[in-house]
Design a protein around this motif. Sequence first.
Motif, short mmCIF file in Angstrom:
data_model
loop_
_atom_site.label_atom_id
_atom_site.label_comp_id
_atom_site.label_asym_id
_atom_site.label_seq_id
_atom_site.Cartn_x
_atom_site.Cartn_y
_atom_site.Cartn_z
N ARG A 1 0.83 -1.21 0.00
CA ARG A 1 0.00 0.00 0.00
C ARG A 1 0.87 1.26 0.00
NH1 ARG A 1 -4.55 -1.68 4.56
NH2 ARG A 1 -5.58 -3.30 3.31
N MET A 2 1.92 1.25 0.78
CA MET A 2 2.81 2.40 0.83
C MET A 2 3.48 2.62 -0.53
SD MET A 2 4.62 2.03 4.58
CE MET A 2 5.71 3.39 4.21
N GLN A 3 3.92 1.51 -1.14
CA GLN A 3 4.53 1.65 -2.46
C GLN A 3 3.54 2.17 -3.49
OE1 GLN A 3 6.03 -2.31 -3.14
NE2 GLN A 3 7.98 -1.91 -2.09
N ARG A 4 2.28 1.70 -3.40
CA ARG A 4 1.26 2.18 -4.32
C ARG A 4 1.00 3.67 -4.11
NH1 ARG A 4 -2.60 -0.75 -2.68
NH2 ARG A 4 -2.01 -2.61 -3.85
N ARG A 5 0.93 4.10 -2.86
CA ARG A 5 0.70 5.51 -2.58
C ARG A 5 1.86 6.37 -3.04
NH1 ARG A 5 -1.73 5.12 3.61
NH2 ARG A 5 -3.73 4.12 3.04
N ILE A 6 3.07 5.89 -2.85
CA ILE A 6 4.25 6.63 -3.31
C ILE A 6 4.25 6.75 -4.83
CG2 ILE A 6 6.77 6.58 -3.48
CD1 ILE A 6 6.80 5.28 -0.70
N LEU A 7 3.86 5.65 -5.50
CA LEU A 7 3.79 5.67 -6.97
C LEU A 7 2.75 6.68 -7.46
CD1 LEU A 7 4.70 4.44 -9.65
CD2 LEU A 7 2.91 2.70 -9.36
N ILE A 8 1.55 6.66 -6.82
CA ILE A 8 0.49 7.60 -7.20
C ILE A 8 0.93 9.03 -6.92
CG2 ILE A 8 -1.87 8.35 -6.69
CD1 ILE A 8 -2.54 5.42 -6.11
N ASN A 9 1.59 9.24 -5.79
CA ASN A 9 2.08 10.57 -5.44
C ASN A 9 3.08 11.08 -6.47
OD1 ASN A 9 2.55 12.81 -3.38
ND2 ASN A 9 4.61 11.98 -3.64
N ASN A 10 4.01 10.23 -6.85
CA ASN A 10 5.00 10.63 -7.86
C ASN A 10 4.36 10.89 -9.22
OD1 ASN A 10 7.10 10.42 -6.00
ND2 ASN A 10 7.51 8.26 -6.50
N LEU A 11 3.33 10.08 -9.54
CA LEU A 11 2.64 10.26 -10.82
C LEU A 11 1.97 11.63 -10.89
CD1 LEU A 11 1.59 9.20 -13.52
CD2 LEU A 11 -0.33 8.17 -12.25
N PHE A 12 1.21 11.98 -9.84
CA PHE A 12 0.53 13.27 -9.83
C PHE A 12 1.53 14.42 -9.73
CE2 PHE A 12 -3.23 10.76 -8.82
CZ PHE A 12 -4.20 11.41 -9.57
N LYS A 13 2.60 14.21 -9.01
CA LYS A 13 3.65 15.24 -8.93
C LYS A 13 4.22 15.52 -10.31
CE LYS A 13 8.05 16.26 -6.65
NZ LYS A 13 9.08 15.75 -5.71
N SER A 14 4.46 14.47 -11.08
CA SER A 14 4.98 14.63 -12.44
C SER A 14 3.97 15.32 -13.35
CB SER A 14 5.36 13.27 -13.02
OG SER A 14 6.34 12.62 -12.23
N PHE B 1 1.56 17.43 -12.44
CA PHE B 1 1.47 18.85 -12.06
C PHE B 1 2.70 19.61 -12.53
CE2 PHE B 1 -1.25 17.37 -8.27
CZ PHE B 1 -2.38 17.35 -9.08
N PHE B 2 3.85 18.98 -12.45
CA PHE B 2 5.08 19.64 -12.91
C PHE B 2 5.03 19.88 -14.42
CE2 PHE B 2 9.40 19.27 -14.67
CZ PHE B 2 10.00 20.34 -14.02
N MET B 3 4.54 18.90 -15.17
CA MET B 3 4.45 19.07 -16.62
C MET B 3 3.44 20.15 -16.98
SD MET B 3 4.83 15.25 -18.29
CE MET B 3 3.51 14.52 -17.31
N ALA B 4 2.31 20.20 -16.24
CA ALA B 4 1.32 21.24 -16.50
C ALA B 4 1.90 22.63 -16.24
CB ALA B 4 0.08 21.01 -15.64
N THR B 5 2.63 22.76 -15.13
CA THR B 5 3.26 24.04 -14.81
C THR B 5 4.31 24.41 -15.86
OG1 THR B 5 2.94 23.59 -12.45
CG2 THR B 5 4.51 25.32 -13.04
N THR B 6 5.11 23.44 -16.25
CA THR B 6 6.14 23.69 -17.25
C THR B 6 5.53 24.10 -18.59
OG1 THR B 6 7.56 22.04 -16.17
CG2 THR B 6 8.14 22.70 -18.41
N PHE B 7 4.45 23.43 -18.97
CA PHE B 7 3.78 23.78 -20.23
C PHE B 7 3.28 25.21 -20.20
CE2 PHE B 7 -0.15 24.06 -22.74
CZ PHE B 7 0.35 23.72 -23.99
N GLY B 8 2.66 25.62 -19.09
CA GLY B 8 2.18 26.99 -18.97
C GLY B 8 3.31 28.00 -19.04
N ILE B 9 4.42 27.70 -18.38
CA ILE B 9 5.56 28.63 -18.40
C ILE B 9 6.15 28.73 -19.80
CG2 ILE B 9 7.90 28.97 -17.53
CD1 ILE B 9 6.99 27.73 -14.90
N ILE B 10 6.23 27.61 -20.49
CA ILE B 10 6.79 27.62 -21.85
C ILE B 10 5.91 28.45 -22.78
CG2 ILE B 10 7.27 26.18 -23.87
CD1 ILE B 10 8.17 23.98 -21.95
N VAL B 11 4.59 28.24 -22.72
CA VAL B 11 3.68 29.01 -23.57
C VAL B 11 3.79 30.50 -23.26
CG1 VAL B 11 1.26 29.44 -24.12
CG2 VAL B 11 2.09 27.10 -23.89
#
Length: 294
Positions: A12-25, A27-37
Amino acid sequence: MKYLNHSKVIQRMQRRILINNLFKSLFFMATTFGIIVLAILLVQVFTEGIDYINFDFLSNRLSTVPERAGIMGAILGTLWLMAVVIPVTMILGVGTAIYNELYAKKGKLQSVIQTNIANLAGVPSIVYGILGMTIFVRSLQLGSVVLAGGLTMSLLVLPIVIVSSQEAIRAVPGFLSEGSYGLGATKWQTIKNIVLPASLPGILTGTILALSRAIGETAPLVVLGIPALLLPFPGGLLDRFTVLPMQIYYWTLDASLVREYANLASATIIVLLLMLFLLNSVAIIIRNKFQQRY
């Protein structure tokens, strides 16, 4: 049995860490896309418009000839518009927030009012333009003048100021007010000397965001019939005017016919961004001073 439970916990902890990293990535890509535009837009605007900014462009009147066109009238119109929006928004917005939070009785009526105020913040800006045209231009017969435009834009950003001011007042610790009452102060003295100074940084933050929206809006002014080509400079609240966003809008439309209009629009965008930066900087400095004091 304990080993199996321990294994499930690890999974369960590994699954939560994986989901956390997925959403973190994500959100980071969404922020990066906005900054690039945003960076691409800024580079394009500065590349096309920086060479057109000079003293003549900033001081001349508007003209149908691109080589002679200037934006002094639009700059003055924008400043006059803000001269109406700032006091009206601050007085009505903060006053409404104080009444709703500190005077109004808690109940269904206040809940309905709060909900409607929050919903008004999401109403399209063109609806406020129609409201301003109906009330200020036609009913009060003000015409397309600075006062009508300023009051219309004040209605547009008023819900933002009210909501942010209420949150700032709500965030003031209760023991400050209780201590003031314990020393014999009246309710208004407590609000004036304790609550407002402590909540002022939050109120100014919401006001900065509201004014940033007001200074860049075009749709309500289009509905009010604000002209894009206006030769006389506005000198009072009852004078006809135009603003920088209106000039950018119409020059962008004309850019398909004359290439120079696209460059003039880019230069005007740079000037508008600089004005917005200066106004926000002054407001932020004032906010930080109060924040350090209280």
